[in-house]
Scaffold this motif. Structure first.
Motif, mmCIF file in Angstrom:
data_model
loop_
_atom_site.group_PDB
_atom_site.id
_atom_site.type_symbol
_atom_site.label_atom_id
_atom_site.label_comp_id
_atom_site.label_asym_id
_atom_site.label_seq_id
_atom_site.Cartn_x
_atom_site.Cartn_y
_atom_site.Cartn_z
ATOM 1 N N THR A 66 -36.609 -20.368 12.306
ATOM 2 C CA THR A 66 -35.795 -19.745 11.191
ATOM 3 C C THR A 66 -36.549 -19.256 10.058
ATOM 4 N N TYR A 67 -36.323 -17.962 9.622
ATOM 5 C CA TYR A 67 -36.902 -17.356 8.281
ATOM 6 C C TYR A 67 -35.883 -17.018 7.405
ATOM 7 N N LYS A 68 -36.305 -17.159 6.247
ATOM 8 C CA LYS A 68 -35.491 -17.047 4.963
ATOM 9 C C LYS A 68 -35.927 -15.831 4.261
ATOM 10 N N TYR A 69 -35.000 -15.024 3.536
ATOM 11 C CA TYR A 69 -35.933 -13.974 2.549
ATOM 12 C C TYR A 69 -34.717 -13.788 1.775
ATOM 13 N N VAL A 70 -35.149 -13.282 0.491
ATOM 14 C CA VAL A 70 -34.474 -12.801 -0.613
ATOM 15 C C VAL A 70 -34.488 -11.023 -0.299
ATOM 16 N N PHE A 71 -33.558 -10.394 -0.673
ATOM 17 C CA PHE A 71 -33.574 -8.917 -0.563
ATOM 18 C C PHE A 71 -33.006 -8.293 -2.038
ATOM 19 N N VAL B 166 -27.753 -5.116 -5.062
ATOM 20 C CA VAL B 166 -27.426 -6.487 -5.191
ATOM 21 C C VAL B 166 -28.568 -7.325 -4.880
ATOM 22 N N VAL B 167 -28.762 -8.394 -5.426
ATOM 23 C CA VAL B 167 -29.830 -9.365 -5.170
ATOM 24 C C VAL B 167 -29.269 -10.377 -4.378
ATOM 25 N N GLY B 168 -29.761 -10.557 -3.082
ATOM 26 C CA GLY B 168 -29.382 -11.719 -2.333
ATOM 27 C C GLY B 168 -30.059 -12.397 -1.450
ATOM 28 N N GLY C 18 -29.528 -11.024 9.552
ATOM 29 C CA GLY C 18 -29.266 -11.480 7.962
ATOM 30 C C GLY C 18 -28.269 -10.563 7.540
ATOM 31 N N ASP C 19 -27.899 -11.128 6.344
ATOM 32 C CA ASP C 19 -26.688 -10.211 5.526
ATOM 33 C C ASP C 19 -27.092 -8.886 5.428
ATOM 34 N N LEU C 20 -28.360 -8.504 5.041
ATOM 35 C CA LEU C 20 -28.654 -7.026 4.605
ATOM 36 C C LEU C 20 -28.458 -6.088 5.773
ATOM 37 N N PHE C 21 -28.498 -6.384 7.039
ATOM 38 C CA PHE C 21 -28.059 -5.588 7.901
ATOM 39 C C PHE C 21 -26.589 -5.525 8.505
ATOM 40 N N LYS D 136 -30.324 3.130 0.265
ATOM 41 C CA LYS D 136 -31.526 3.806 0.958
ATOM 42 C C LYS D 136 -32.596 2.820 1.205
ATOM 43 N N GLN D 137 -32.919 1.793 0.353
ATOM 44 C CA GLN D 137 -34.215 1.036 0.834
ATOM 45 C C GLN D 137 -33.794 -0.521 0.378
ATOM 46 N N ALA D 138 -34.696 -1.377 0.908
ATOM 47 C CA ALA D 138 -34.490 -2.787 0.384
ATOM 48 C C ALA D 138 -35.912 -3.494 0.081
ATOM 49 N N VAL D 139 -35.939 -4.282 -0.821
ATOM 50 C CA VAL D 139 -37.256 -4.799 -1.057
ATOM 51 C C VAL D 139 -37.036 -6.286 -0.356
ATOM 52 N N ILE D 140 -38.050 -6.504 0.339
ATOM 53 C CA ILE D 140 -37.841 -7.736 0.988
ATOM 54 C C ILE D 140 -38.778 -8.886 0.483
ATOM 55 N N VAL D 141 -38.421 -10.018 0.193
ATOM 56 C CA VAL D 141 -39.218 -10.996 -0.248
ATOM 57 C C VAL D 141 -39.078 -12.455 0.658
ATOM 58 N N PRO D 142 -40.242 -12.373 1.736
ATOM 59 C CA PRO D 142 -40.049 -13.526 2.357
ATOM 60 C C PRO D 142 -40.220 -14.770 1.482
#
Length: 188
Positions: free
Chosen positions: A62-67, A78-80, A105-108, A141-147
């Motif tokens: 399982t992986y979690k990340y903030v986007f 959005v920050v999610g 995840g929700d981002l996609f 357009k883009q997302a910042v991914i913070v694992p």
């Protein structure tokens, strides 16, 4: 502000490693390319961030990340936070490719008619676009991914850790006067 600048800000101010992906969610082929790019970047650098589970004999991680999603005009939508699972057969990507529903995840996932989608449409309506025919996915357009490193944490602790980083990142952006359309998303 660009996604790259937001990523640098998070790295500098919060000491968190992050990366940027292009989100081309307009067609299934483009969405699949974005998903593959996401998995490659995540796997290459953050493989050890996951929590291993052996549920019903199926080994998975399982992986979690903030986007942070960035629109084509540079505004943050959005920050999610979200979760995805992988196993030895790379089911996260395979499930995504088969369903198109975002096994990563929700981002996609499609935005449909949720608050963020409504705010994106209103934003572009305010600058003269026809909100009725606007495709929200085409504007992201883009997302910042913070694992988020959850290795060794139970589910409740992992959720709490991820929520904490989501809140910190949202508060950082607001504190730096960066406009977030769904301004309080990181607080829920």
């Amino acid at each position: 502000m660009t996604a790259e600048q937001i990523s640098e800000l998070i790295n500098r101010e919060l000491g968190r490693s992050s990366f940027v992906i292009d989100l081309n969610l307009k067609t299934p082929d483009e969405a699949n390319y974005s998903a593959k790019s996401f998995l490659k970047k995540f796997s290459d650098k953050y493989k050890e961030y996951g929590h291993d589970d052996n549920e019903k004999g199926k080994y998975k991680t399982t992986y979690k990340y903030v986007f942070v999603t960035v629109l084509d005009d540079g505004v943050v939508a959005v920050v999610g936070k979200t979760t995805f699972h992988r196993n030895f057969k790379d089911e996260a990507y395979n499930n995504y490719a088969k369903s198109g529903k975002g096994g990563l995840g929700d981002l996609f996932k499609p935005y449909k008619n949720e608050l963020t989608a409504q705010l994106i449409k209103q934003h572009f309506k305010n600058v003269g676009c026809n909100a009725e025919t606007l495709s929200v996915e085409k504007k992201i357009k883009q997302a910042v991914i913070v694992p988020v490193k959850i290795t060794g944490l139970g589910e409740a602790s992992a959720d709490k850790e991820t929520k904490c980083w989501e809140k910190n990142i949202g508060n950082l952006l607001i504190g730096k006067k960066i406009c977030i359309l769904n301004r309080d998303s990181h607080l829920h």
